[in-house]
Design an enzyme around this catalytic site. Structure first.
Site, PDB file in Angstrom:
ATOM      1  N   SER A 182     158.088  38.344  19.079  1.00 35.59           N
ATOM      2  CA  SER A 182     159.716  38.247  19.152  1.00 35.59           C
ATOM      3  C   SER A 182     160.257  39.460  18.876  1.00 35.59           C
ATOM      4  CB  SER A 182     160.189  37.055  18.704  1.00 35.59           C
ATOM      5  OG  SER A 182     159.894  35.923  19.472  1.00 35.59           O
TER       6      SER A 182
ATOM      7  N   ASP B 175     159.771  26.986  20.720  1.00 37.14           N
ATOM      8  CA  ASP B 175     158.959  26.267  19.979  1.00 37.14           C
ATOM      9  C   ASP B 175     158.460  24.966  20.685  1.00 37.14           C
ATOM     10  OD1 ASP B 175     158.270  26.169  16.753  1.00 37.14           O
ATOM     11  OD2 ASP B 175     158.663  23.921  17.421  1.00 37.14           O
TER      12      ASP B 175
ATOM     13  N   LYS C 221     166.310  34.351  12.762  1.00 37.61           N
ATOM     14  CA  LYS C 221     165.330  34.510  13.807  1.00 37.61           C
ATOM     15  C   LYS C 221     164.656  33.049  13.883  1.00 37.61           C
ATOM     16  CE  LYS C 221     163.264  36.126  17.593  1.00 37.61           C
ATOM     17  NZ  LYS C 221     163.912  34.836  18.149  1.00 37.61           N
TER      18      LYS C 221
ATOM     19  N   LYS D 125     166.175  28.119  12.499  1.00 33.36           N
ATOM     20  CA  LYS D 125     165.556  27.288  13.489  1.00 33.36           C
ATOM     21  C   LYS D 125     166.763  26.385  14.019  1.00 33.36           C
ATOM     22  CE  LYS D 125     161.353  26.453  14.717  1.00 33.36           C
ATOM     23  NZ  LYS D 125     160.174  27.269  14.778  1.00 33.36           N
TER      24      LYS D 125
HETATM   25  P1  NDP Z   1     154.385  23.222  23.164  1.00 32.42           P
HETATM   26  O1  NDP Z   1     155.480  22.347  23.363  1.00 32.42           O
HETATM   27  O2  NDP Z   1     153.800  24.030  24.069  1.00 32.42           O
HETATM   28  O3  NDP Z   1     152.938  22.290  22.785  1.00 32.42           O
HETATM   29  C1  NDP Z   1     152.896  21.218  21.739  1.00 32.42           C
HETATM   30  C2  NDP Z   1     151.656  20.315  21.824  1.00 32.42           C
HETATM   31  O4  NDP Z   1     151.533  19.639  20.898  1.00 32.42           O
HETATM   32  C3  NDP Z   1     151.344  19.646  23.070  1.00 32.42           C
HETATM   33  O5  NDP Z   1     150.070  19.617  23.227  1.00 32.42           O
HETATM   34  C4  NDP Z   1     152.007  18.298  22.496  1.00 32.42           C
HETATM   35  O6  NDP Z   1     151.619  17.288  23.065  1.00 32.42           O
HETATM   36  C5  NDP Z   1     151.378  18.303  20.855  1.00 32.42           C
HETATM   37  N1  NDP Z   1     152.418  17.695  20.083  1.00 32.42           N
HETATM   38  C6  NDP Z   1     153.774  17.739  20.108  1.00 32.42           C
HETATM   39  N2  NDP Z   1     153.973  16.878  19.095  1.00 32.42           N
HETATM   40  C7  NDP Z   1     153.222  16.123  18.755  1.00 32.42           C
HETATM   41  C8  NDP Z   1     152.913  14.941  18.046  1.00 32.42           C
HETATM   42  N3  NDP Z   1     154.118  14.388  17.180  1.00 32.42           N
HETATM   43  N4  NDP Z   1     151.704  14.309  17.847  1.00 32.42           N
HETATM   44  C9  NDP Z   1     150.839  14.985  18.330  1.00 32.42           C
HETATM   45  N5  NDP Z   1     150.673  15.793  19.243  1.00 32.42           N
HETATM   46  C10 NDP Z   1     151.948  16.468  19.354  1.00 32.42           C
HETATM   47  O7  NDP Z   1     154.538  23.814  21.572  1.00 32.42           O
HETATM   48  P2  NDP Z   1     153.811  24.942  20.771  1.00 32.42           P
HETATM   49  O8  NDP Z   1     152.400  25.064  21.336  1.00 32.42           O
HETATM   50  O9  NDP Z   1     154.753  26.166  21.093  1.00 32.42           O
HETATM   51  O10 NDP Z   1     153.909  24.611  19.305  1.00 32.42           O
HETATM   52  C11 NDP Z   1     152.978  23.966  18.579  1.00 32.42           C
HETATM   53  C12 NDP Z   1     152.951  24.279  17.278  1.00 32.42           C
HETATM   54  O11 NDP Z   1     152.992  25.512  16.873  1.00 32.42           O
HETATM   55  C13 NDP Z   1     154.307  23.603  16.582  1.00 32.42           C
HETATM   56  O12 NDP Z   1     154.113  23.297  15.167  1.00 32.42           O
HETATM   57  C14 NDP Z   1     155.015  25.027  16.595  1.00 32.42           C
HETATM   58  O13 NDP Z   1     156.276  24.849  15.572  1.00 32.42           O
HETATM   59  C15 NDP Z   1     154.111  25.961  16.242  1.00 32.42           C
HETATM   60  N6  NDP Z   1     154.479  27.411  16.462  1.00 32.42           N
HETATM   61  C16 NDP Z   1     154.782  27.754  17.760  1.00 32.42           C
HETATM   62  C17 NDP Z   1     154.995  29.160  17.967  1.00 32.42           C
HETATM   63  C18 NDP Z   1     155.522  29.507  19.193  1.00 32.42           C
HETATM   64  O14 NDP Z   1     155.640  30.469  19.660  1.00 32.42           O
HETATM   65  N7  NDP Z   1     155.571  28.779  20.431  1.00 32.42           N
HETATM   66  C19 NDP Z   1     155.217  30.349  16.906  1.00 32.42           C
HETATM   67  C20 NDP Z   1     154.529  29.736  15.627  1.00 32.42           C
HETATM   68  C21 NDP Z   1     154.515  28.196  15.419  1.00 32.42           C
HETATM   69  P3  NDP Z   1     152.405  16.563  24.285  1.00 32.42           P
HETATM   70  O15 NDP Z   1     152.491  17.613  25.466  1.00 32.42           O
HETATM   71  O16 NDP Z   1     151.823  15.199  24.613  1.00 32.42           O
HETATM   72  O17 NDP Z   1     153.723  16.610  23.729  1.00 32.42           O
HETATM   73  O1  2IT Z   2     157.660  28.850  14.577  1.00 34.52           O
HETATM   74  C1  2IT Z   2     157.877  30.174  14.913  1.00 34.52           C
HETATM   75  O2  2IT Z   2     157.508  30.959  14.659  1.00 34.52           O
HETATM   76  C2  2IT Z   2     158.292  30.237  16.367  1.00 34.52           C
HETATM   77  N1  2IT Z   2     158.216  28.877  16.964  1.00 34.52           N
HETATM   78  C3  2IT Z   2     158.435  31.379  17.023  1.00 34.52           C
HETATM   79  C4  2IT Z   2     159.960  32.117  16.606  1.00 34.52           C
HETATM   80  C5  2IT Z   2     160.268  33.078  17.471  1.00 34.52           C
HETATM   81  O3  2IT Z   2     161.566  33.334  17.034  1.00 34.52           O
HETATM   82  O4  2IT Z   2     159.565  33.603  18.190  1.00 34.52           O
END
Ligand code: NDP
Ligand code: 2IT
Length: 450
Positions: free
Chosen positions: A382, A168, A92, A128
């Site tokens: 999830s 992600d 997952k 992943k």
């Molecule tokens: P999104 O794509 O929704 O948003 C990502 C954000 O981070 C955007 O504002 C993006 O800017 C910015 N960003 C991405 N890459 C970079 C970079 N290299 N340098 C600077 N800014 C960057 O992703 P999420 O919000 O879902 O994910 C954000 C973080 O949270 C990640 O690390 C992800 O692995 C983690 N995460 C996400 C989960 C989920 O359920 N979605 C669960 C647990 C962890 P821009 O729009 O300009 O690209």
């Molecule tokens: O980093 C994370 O935990 C996620 N992007 C969410 C993974 C999931 O299966 O909901």
């Protein structure tokens, strides 16, 4: 060989085998170094070669994705799915679409996911995937065509009891929809092979909010341990995507002031906080229109600082809430945050702090909420989406939110418990890593040699 020598020897072997995969090696270093106390007390883990096994993915799939852009030109990307560990449940974990994606990044994320998922209390293994496809500037039709071709290969590796991907970076509701539709067309099966689905077709209420809300609930537990809460606290958030949006909403609801947001182009400073109207604008610009934070800043008359990060633009920061990407808090950023008054760091993103930044925070008495615990709310919901799919039911918003809250409290308590048990009271990084390890390692031992 003593525990310390064992840990160092495994790290060395992992470095030799995975040369150049710097994010993966960073994650392995971070985790394994915190495990020495449990390896010392529990010789079975060394005997069963748990560290060698847990750092080697069970299966790694890499594939070509060929698609046609809007000009009729053929484009080639690389797709990945790394099925890291299935000791406690089906693989997952999310799918990331970002030009920086490579094998080392997917492996670090998969490795972290194994421990994170174990902490959720739910039966989920770790995996992943993703691609180096860059969604920025792509039309809706290009994103769809890419994902159709991505799923044409991925579909054969996933299944409701095998491997269940989700979102992600770069993958939200729109992308999950295109992938789900393609899977259904290929297989003729309507089943829970992805989470983060639309509410009308098997999704769970609160899944979009879950990572940001969950990390904020975790932060509340951290603050409570010091007799305080979010009231009057200035919270610097980085990112403006899914995690940052719903962290911002919950922080504001619980009395905090959100003073920064950012994206890959720069950051904004909001000395008097993000209002509800501003929040709606961020959601519309980023989640619906897939636009840039600078466009939002212009619309709301807020200064945008190109090339700056969230930590640089704020004058005072009580809580740092990194929610963008890996290594976005360096040692210099950590020093700056401590100078600006930071008392707590809660990691919404995966591995946002470098190893020396983490050490600096801990040495300076900053409360540190590690990613694999703090951001586990997303994957936890999830897991609840999978439960609802199996039951063919949909729980209410209140029901899911309550379960999410309970899970986050339990994750916090697990970290605290193991930190204390192994002589490092208050070290949530060590406690969470050990808590995740023992669950997975004991399951691996129960299941024999594989
Ligand atoms: P999104 O794509 O929704 O948003 C990502 C954000 O981070 C955007 O504002 C993006 O800017 C910015 N960003 C991405 N890459 C970079 C970079 N290299 N340098 C600077 N800014 C960057 O992703 P999420 O919000 O879902 O994910 C954000 C973080 O949270 C990640 O690390 C992800 O692995 C983690 N995460 C996400 C989960 C989920 O359920 N979605 C669960 C647990 C962890 P821009 O729009 O300009 O690209
Ligand atoms: O980093 C994370 O935990 C996620 N992007 C969410 C993974 C999931 O299966 O909901």
């Amino acid at each position: 060989m003593n525990a310390n020598e064992y840990v160092e020897s495994v790290i060395q072997k992992v470095e030799e085998k995975n040369a150049g995969q710097k994010e993966f090696l960073q994650a392995v270093n971070e985790v394994l170094h915190t495990l020495t106390p449990v390896i010392e007390k529990e010789p079975k883990y060394m005997k069963h070669k748990i560290l060698e096994r847990i750092t080697e993915p069970e299966r790694q799939v890499m594939f070509r994705v060929t698609w046609e852009d809007d000009n009729g030109e053929i484009q080639v990307n690389r797709g990945y799915r790394i099925e890291f560990n299935s000791a406690i449940g089906p693989y997952k974990g999310g799918l990331r679409l970002h030009p920086s994606v490579n094998i080392g990044i997917i492996k670090f994320l998969g490795f972290e996911q194994v421990f994170k998922n174990a902490l959720t209390t739910l039966p989920m293994g770790g995996g992943k995937g993703g691609s180096d496809f860059d969604p920025h500037g792509k039309s809706d039709a290009e994103v769809r065509r890419f994902l159709e071709n991505f799923m044409m290969e991925l579909y054969r590796h996933i299944g409701p009891n095998t491997d269940v991907p989700a979102g992600d970076i770069g993958v939200g509701g729109r992308e999950i929809g295109y992938m789900f539709g393609t899977y259904k067309k290929i297989t003729d099966r309507f089943e829970g092979i992805l989470t983060g689905k639309g509410l009308n077709w098997g999704g769970s209420l609160i899944r979009p909010e879950a990572t940001g809300y969950g990390a904020t609930y975790y932060l509340m537990e951290m603050l409570k341990s010091k007799g305080t809460d979010l009231n009057g606290k200035k919270v610097a958030l980085s990112g403006s995507g899914n995690v940052a949006q719903f962290a911002a909403e919950k922080v504001a609801e619980l009395g905090g002031t959100v003073v920064t947001l950012s994206d890959s182009k720069g950051a904004v400073y909001l000395p008097s906080g993000l209002t509800k109207e501003m929040w709606n604008g961020v959601y519309e610009t980023k989640a619906i229109k897939h636009g840039r934070l600078s466009e939002w800043a212009e619309k709301f008359g807020v200064d945008f600082f190109p090339g700056k990060n969230a930590w640089q633009v704020a004058d005072k920061v009580d809580v740092a809430f990194p929610s963008a990407t890996q290594n976005e808090i360096t040692l210099d950023d950590a020093k700056m945050l401590v100078d600006k008054g930071t008392i707590a760091v809660v990691e919404g993103a995966n591995m946002p702090s470098t190893l020396d930044a983490i050490k600096f925070f801990m040495d300076n008495g900053v409360l540190f909420g590690p990613a694999k615990a703090a951001n586990a709310g997303g994957v936890a919901v999830s897991g609840l989406e999978m439960s609802q799919n199996s039951l063919r039911l949909q729980w209410t918003r209140e029901e899911v939110d309550k379960r999410l809250h309970d899970i986050m409290v339990s994750i916090y308590n697990t970290g605290e418990y193991y930190a204390k048990k192994y002589g490092h009271e208050g070290d949530l990084l060590l406690g969470s890593n050990i808590g995740g390890l023992v669950k997975v390692a004991d399951a691996m031992i129960d299941q024999g040699i594989y």
